[in-house]
Design a protein around this motif. Structure first.
Motif, PDB file in Angstrom:
ATOM      1  N   ARG A   1       0.831  -1.199   0.000  1.00 36.30           N
ATOM      2  CA  ARG A   1       0.000   0.000   0.000  1.00 36.30           C
ATOM      3  C   ARG A   1       0.871   1.256   0.000  1.00 36.30           C
ATOM      4  NH1 ARG A   1      -4.033  -0.778   4.713  1.00 36.30           N
ATOM      5  NH2 ARG A   1      -4.888   1.170   3.910  1.00 36.30           N
ATOM      6  N   VAL A   2       2.031   1.192   0.650  1.00 37.23           N
ATOM      7  CA  VAL A   2       2.995   2.302   0.591  1.00 37.23           C
ATOM      8  C   VAL A   2       3.454   2.482  -0.854  1.00 37.23           C
ATOM      9  CG1 VAL A   2       5.329   3.027   1.274  1.00 37.23           C
ATOM     10  CG2 VAL A   2       3.726   2.156   2.994  1.00 37.23           C
ATOM     11  N   HIS A   3       3.779   1.391  -1.515  1.00 35.97           N
ATOM     12  CA  HIS A   3       4.181   1.433  -2.927  1.00 35.97           C
ATOM     13  C   HIS A   3       3.054   2.019  -3.788  1.00 35.97           C
ATOM     14  CE1 HIS A   3       6.126   0.182  -6.645  1.00 35.97           C
ATOM     15  NE2 HIS A   3       5.078  -0.540  -6.970  1.00 35.97           N
ATOM     16  N   PHE A   4       1.826   1.570  -3.546  1.00 33.24           N
ATOM     17  CA  PHE A   4       0.680   2.095  -4.284  1.00 33.24           C
ATOM     18  C   PHE A   4       0.553   3.603  -4.073  1.00 33.24           C
ATOM     19  CE2 PHE A   4      -1.692  -2.211  -3.572  1.00 33.24           C
ATOM     20  CZ  PHE A   4      -0.864  -2.836  -4.490  1.00 33.24           C
ATOM     21  N   ALA A   5       0.742   4.056  -2.826  1.00 37.80           N
ATOM     22  CA  ALA A   5       0.660   5.494  -2.523  1.00 37.80           C
ATOM     23  C   ALA A   5       1.743   6.270  -3.264  1.00 37.80           C
ATOM     24  CB  ALA A   5       0.778   5.726  -1.022  1.00 37.80           C
ATOM     25  N   ALA A   6       2.945   5.707  -3.311  1.00 39.06           N
ATOM     26  CA  ALA A   6       4.036   6.373  -4.023  1.00 39.06           C
ATOM     27  C   ALA A   6       3.675   6.563  -5.488  1.00 39.06           C
ATOM     28  CB  ALA A   6       5.325   5.561  -3.886  1.00 39.06           C
ATOM     29  N   ILE A   7       3.112   5.545  -6.111  1.00 41.51           N
ATOM     30  CA  ILE A   7       2.717   5.641  -7.522  1.00 41.51           C
ATOM     31  C   ILE A   7       1.507   6.567  -7.669  1.00 41.51           C
ATOM     32  CG2 ILE A   7       1.788   4.371  -9.499  1.00 41.51           C
ATOM     33  CD1 ILE A   7       3.462   1.951  -8.516  1.00 41.51           C
ATOM     34  N   GLY A   8       0.537   6.415  -6.808  1.00 41.28           N
ATOM     35  CA  GLY A   8      -0.706   7.170  -6.919  1.00 41.28           C
ATOM     36  C   GLY A   8      -0.554   8.671  -6.786  1.00 41.28           C
ATOM     37  N   TRP A   9       0.397   9.115  -5.970  1.00 39.65           N
ATOM     38  CA  TRP A   9       0.549  10.544  -5.730  1.00 39.65           C
ATOM     39  C   TRP A   9       1.865  11.112  -6.283  1.00 39.65           C
ATOM     40  CZ3 TRP A   9      -2.501   7.761  -2.343  1.00 39.65           C
ATOM     41  CH2 TRP A   9      -3.758   8.311  -2.059  1.00 39.65           C
ATOM     42  N   ALA A  10       2.624  10.324  -7.018  1.00 34.28           N
ATOM     43  CA  ALA A  10       3.925  10.791  -7.524  1.00 34.28           C
ATOM     44  C   ALA A  10       3.777  11.962  -8.494  1.00 34.28           C
ATOM     45  CB  ALA A  10       4.670   9.644  -8.210  1.00 34.28           C
ATOM     46  N   ASP A  11       4.708  12.903  -8.360  1.00 38.81           N
ATOM     47  CA  ASP A  11       4.756  14.013  -9.303  1.00 38.81           C
ATOM     48  C   ASP A  11       5.764  13.690 -10.407  1.00 38.81           C
ATOM     49  OD1 ASP A  11       7.326  14.467  -8.252  1.00 38.81           O
ATOM     50  OD2 ASP A  11       6.793  16.341  -7.264  1.00 38.81           O
ATOM     51  N   ARG A  12       6.099  14.660 -11.223  1.00 39.06           N
ATOM     52  CA  ARG A  12       7.025  14.431 -12.349  1.00 39.06           C
ATOM     53  C   ARG A  12       8.379  13.904 -11.915  1.00 39.06           C
ATOM     54  NH1 ARG A  12       7.280  18.979 -16.864  1.00 39.06           N
ATOM     55  NH2 ARG A  12       8.937  17.571 -17.450  1.00 39.06           N
ATOM     56  N   GLN A  13       8.800  14.225 -10.714  1.00 36.09           N
ATOM     57  CA  GLN A  13      10.107  13.780 -10.241  1.00 36.09           C
ATOM     58  C   GLN A  13      10.036  12.507  -9.404  1.00 36.09           C
ATOM     59  OE1 GLN A  13      11.420  17.494  -8.469  1.00 36.09           O
ATOM     60  NE2 GLN A  13      12.783  17.811 -10.203  1.00 36.09           N
ATOM     61  N   GLY A  14       8.878  11.878  -9.347  1.00 33.38           N
ATOM     62  CA  GLY A  14       8.725  10.624  -8.620  1.00 33.38           C
ATOM     63  C   GLY A  14       8.562  10.796  -7.123  1.00 33.38           C
ATOM     64  N   HIS A  15       8.241  12.013  -6.673  1.00 40.31           N
ATOM     65  CA  HIS A  15       8.026  12.272  -5.256  1.00 40.31           C
ATOM     66  C   HIS A  15       6.535  12.365  -4.974  1.00 40.31           C
ATOM     67  CE1 HIS A  15      12.143  13.612  -3.787  1.00 40.31           C
ATOM     68  NE2 HIS A  15      12.331  13.327  -5.066  1.00 40.31           N
ATOM     69  N   ALA A  16       6.105  11.694  -3.925  1.00 37.26           N
ATOM     70  CA  ALA A  16       4.721  11.757  -3.464  1.00 37.26           C
ATOM     71  C   ALA A  16       4.743  12.354  -2.068  1.00 37.26           C
ATOM     72  CB  ALA A  16       4.103  10.366  -3.449  1.00 37.26           C
ATOM     73  N   SER A  17       4.473  13.652  -1.972  1.00 40.64           N
ATOM     74  CA  SER A  17       4.534  14.367  -0.692  1.00 40.64           C
ATOM     75  C   SER A  17       3.209  14.281   0.049  1.00 40.64           C
ATOM     76  CB  SER A  17       4.882  15.835  -0.939  1.00 40.64           C
ATOM     77  OG  SER A  17       6.162  15.951  -1.490  1.00 40.64           O
ATOM     78  N   PHE A  18       3.298  14.169   1.372  1.00 41.26           N
ATOM     79  CA  PHE A  18       2.123  14.078   2.226  1.00 41.26           C
ATOM     80  C   PHE A  18       2.271  15.050   3.391  1.00 41.26           C
ATOM     81  CE2 PHE A  18       2.625   9.989   0.156  1.00 41.26           C
ATOM     82  CZ  PHE A  18       1.338   9.720  -0.293  1.00 41.26           C
ATOM     83  N   GLN A  19       1.156  15.648   3.799  1.00 37.94           N
ATOM     84  CA  GLN A  19       1.134  16.490   4.987  1.00 37.94           C
ATOM     85  C   GLN A  19       1.265  15.589   6.224  1.00 37.94           C
ATOM     86  OE1 GLN A  19       1.100  19.852   4.917  1.00 37.94           O
ATOM     87  NE2 GLN A  19       1.172  19.644   2.689  1.00 37.94           N
ATOM     88  N   ALA A  20       1.583  16.179   7.357  1.00 41.06           N
ATOM     89  CA  ALA A  20       1.729  15.417   8.599  1.00 41.06           C
ATOM     90  C   ALA A  20       0.446  14.622   8.871  1.00 41.06           C
ATOM     91  CB  ALA A  20       2.019  16.350   9.761  1.00 41.06           C
ATOM     92  N   GLY A  21       0.582  13.316   9.054  1.00 43.46           N
ATOM     93  CA  GLY A  21      -0.547  12.441   9.354  1.00 43.46           C
ATOM     94  C   GLY A  21      -1.361  12.005   8.147  1.00 43.46           C
ATOM     95  N   GLN A  22      -1.102  12.575   6.989  1.00 41.93           N
ATOM     96  CA  GLN A  22      -1.904  12.252   5.803  1.00 41.93           C
ATOM     97  C   GLN A  22      -1.696  10.817   5.336  1.00 41.93           C
ATOM     98  OE1 GLN A  22      -1.099  14.735   2.393  1.00 41.93           O
ATOM     99  NE2 GLN A  22      -2.869  13.979   1.274  1.00 41.93           N
ATOM    100  N   LEU A  23      -0.439  10.351   5.315  1.00 43.24           N
ATOM    101  CA  LEU A  23      -0.199   8.968   4.898  1.00 43.24           C
ATOM    102  C   LEU A  23      -0.817   7.996   5.902  1.00 43.24           C
ATOM    103  CD1 LEU A  23       1.004   7.068   2.795  1.00 43.24           C
ATOM    104  CD2 LEU A  23       3.171   7.171   4.044  1.00 43.24           C
ATOM    105  N   ALA A  24      -0.708   8.298   7.190  1.00 45.57           N
ATOM    106  CA  ALA A  24      -1.305   7.446   8.229  1.00 45.57           C
ATOM    107  C   ALA A  24      -2.814   7.346   8.044  1.00 45.57           C
ATOM    108  CB  ALA A  24      -0.979   7.994   9.619  1.00 45.57           C
ATOM    109  N   ALA A  25      -3.458   8.447   7.692  1.00 43.02           N
ATOM    110  CA  ALA A  25      -4.908   8.440   7.465  1.00 43.02           C
ATOM    111  C   ALA A  25      -5.253   7.679   6.186  1.00 43.02           C
ATOM    112  CB  ALA A  25      -5.429   9.870   7.393  1.00 43.02           C
ATOM    113  N   THR A  26      -4.425   7.818   5.170  1.00 43.21           N
ATOM    114  CA  THR A  26      -4.660   7.136   3.894  1.00 43.21           C
ATOM    115  C   THR A  26      -4.522   5.626   4.055  1.00 43.21           C
ATOM    116  OG1 THR A  26      -3.847   9.068   2.711  1.00 43.21           O
ATOM    117  CG2 THR A  26      -3.920   7.026   1.478  1.00 43.21           C
TER     118      THR A  26
END
Length: 118
Positions: free
Chosen positions: A33-58
């Motif tokens: 699911r972490v891998h899925f999140a990385a792909i799902g929210w990745a930008d052009r540079q392959g970074h998927a940024s999350f606000q504090a607690g956002q990944l935990a909630a997702t």
């Protein structure tokens, strides 16, 4: 920028919306699911940024309770050990290596976790 994974390499496209949906599906193992999140929210540079607690909630459990910081960090560490995300990854920003993910369009998003990103 054209997408290229190297001479002779084939590639296909994925739906980031579908990977975001799979991220939230508790039937999948957390490190995937972490891998899925990385792909799902990745930008052009392959970074998927999350606000504090956002990944935990997702990655919330079946009862919609956000994961603990320890659980999120453990899932990210397991994903790194399996090369599902790159070593600079952390809960604030999951990173996909260029040999795994490229995106032709869309703006890069400011990354508080990796200010000097590639």
């Amino acid at each position: 920028m054209a997408i290229s994974f190297g001479a002779g390499s084939t590639w296909g496209a994925v739906s980031q919306r579908e990977f975001r949906r799979m991220t939230r599906d508790p039937r999948h193992v957390l490190h995937y699911r972490v891998h899925f999140a990385a792909i799902g929210w990745a930008d052009r540079q392959g970074h998927a940024s999350f606000q504090a607690g956002q990944l935990a909630a997702t990655l919330a459990s079946e009862d919609a309770k956000p994961l603990s910081k320890q659980s999120v960090n453990g899932a990210v560490q397991r994903a790194k050990k399996l090369d599902l995300v790159a070593s600079p990854s952390k809960a604030a920003c999951l990173v996909l290596p260029r040999h795994m993910f490229q995106k032709e369009k869309g703006a890069s998003v400011a990354c508080r976790a990796h200010p000097n990103r590639r």
